[in-house]
Scaffold this active site. Structure first.
Site, short mmCIF file in Angstrom:
data_model
loop_
_atom_site.label_atom_id
_atom_site.label_comp_id
_atom_site.label_asym_id
_atom_site.label_seq_id
_atom_site.Cartn_x
_atom_site.Cartn_y
_atom_site.Cartn_z
CB SER A 153 -0.94 -0.06 1.21
OG SER A 153 -1.95 0.92 1.13
CG HIS A 161 -4.59 -1.63 -2.20
ND1 HIS A 161 -5.11 -0.45 -1.71
CD2 HIS A 161 -3.77 -2.08 -1.23
CE1 HIS A 161 -4.66 -0.22 -0.50
NE2 HIS A 161 -3.83 -1.19 -0.18
#
Length: 233
Positions: free
Chosen positions: A118, A141
């Protein structure tokens, strides 16, 4: 009397050392570090403006800011090694730290061990050169949010802009192109219960996000080489 004062001083130093180990994983602060290289760990979740539950392993961004400033300000410190094993966390805090790392004038190298997921990806690519362990992973993501969400176009527009900030940073500080980053970020056939892509060590290098597969010896060797080149100049 002097013996009692010495005992109190020793006890205070021991308490200070314990606090540093507990909070930062360091035996000394950045300004008193024996080595000419600053070593920073980014472990667990990156805690920003909101305090995470006590059961969460977290790295507090306000603890890292003075260490990063010490790298720039302390003439004894010649470079920075950032070691990451993070699940991500606060986007604003992560980007703030990544910007600080990327704007340091001294040589910097990062090493991803375990995972750099992330917002950990911008932190990993913020350095001059990056390494990832062969077995480590990185997850790209879309931006997430929790809590109350006002379902208006303005809210979603802000989230898109925040995501663009992350994508722009990765693109500017790595060898990955924007189209590839966006494609991996929005992939829906790589993760069983989510959108995004999990990249293993070699794959992260092949996409251009990370520079090289390697470990501690390679990371320190690269940093020492860059420190030598910087001093020669």
């Amino acid at each position: 009397m002097k013996e009692k004062e010495q005992e109190k001083k020793t006890a205070a130093e021991e308490d200070s050392t314990k606090d540093l180990i507990k909070e930062l994983g360091l035996l000394t602060t950045g300004t008193d570090f024996d080595s000419d290289v600053q070593y920073i760990n980014i472990i667990g979740s990156i805690e920003g403006h909101n305090v995470l539950p006590p059961e969460n392993k977290a790295t507090k961004y306000e603890h890292l800011i003075p260490q990063l400033i010490a790298v720039e300000e302390n003439p004894k410190l010649k470079g920075l090694l950032v070691v990451l094993n993070t699940v991500g966390g606060d986007v604003e805090a992560g980007l703030a730290l990544a910007e600080m790392i990327s704007t340091l004038s001294k040589p910097t190298v990062s090493l991803v061990l375990g995972g750099g997921h992330s917002i950990g990806i911008p932190l990993a690519v913020a350095t001059d050169y990056s390494f990832i362990a062969k077995t480590a992973t990185m997850t790209l993501h879309p931006i997430r949010t929790t809590g109350l969400v006002i379902t208006s176009e303005t809210t979603f527009d802000y989230m898109r802009k925040t995501q663009d900030r992350v994508i722009d940073f990765i693109e500017d500080h790595s060898g990955a192109d924007r189209e590839k980053i966006v494609k991996l970020m929005n992939c829906n056939d790589n993760m069983s219960n989510d959108v995004g892509t999990i990249l293993f060590g070699k794959e992260a290098v092949e996409t251009g996000i990370i520079d090289q597969v390697g470990g501690v010896a390679e990371a320190i060797g690269e940093l020492r080489k860059r420190i030598g080149e910087n001093q020669d100049q």
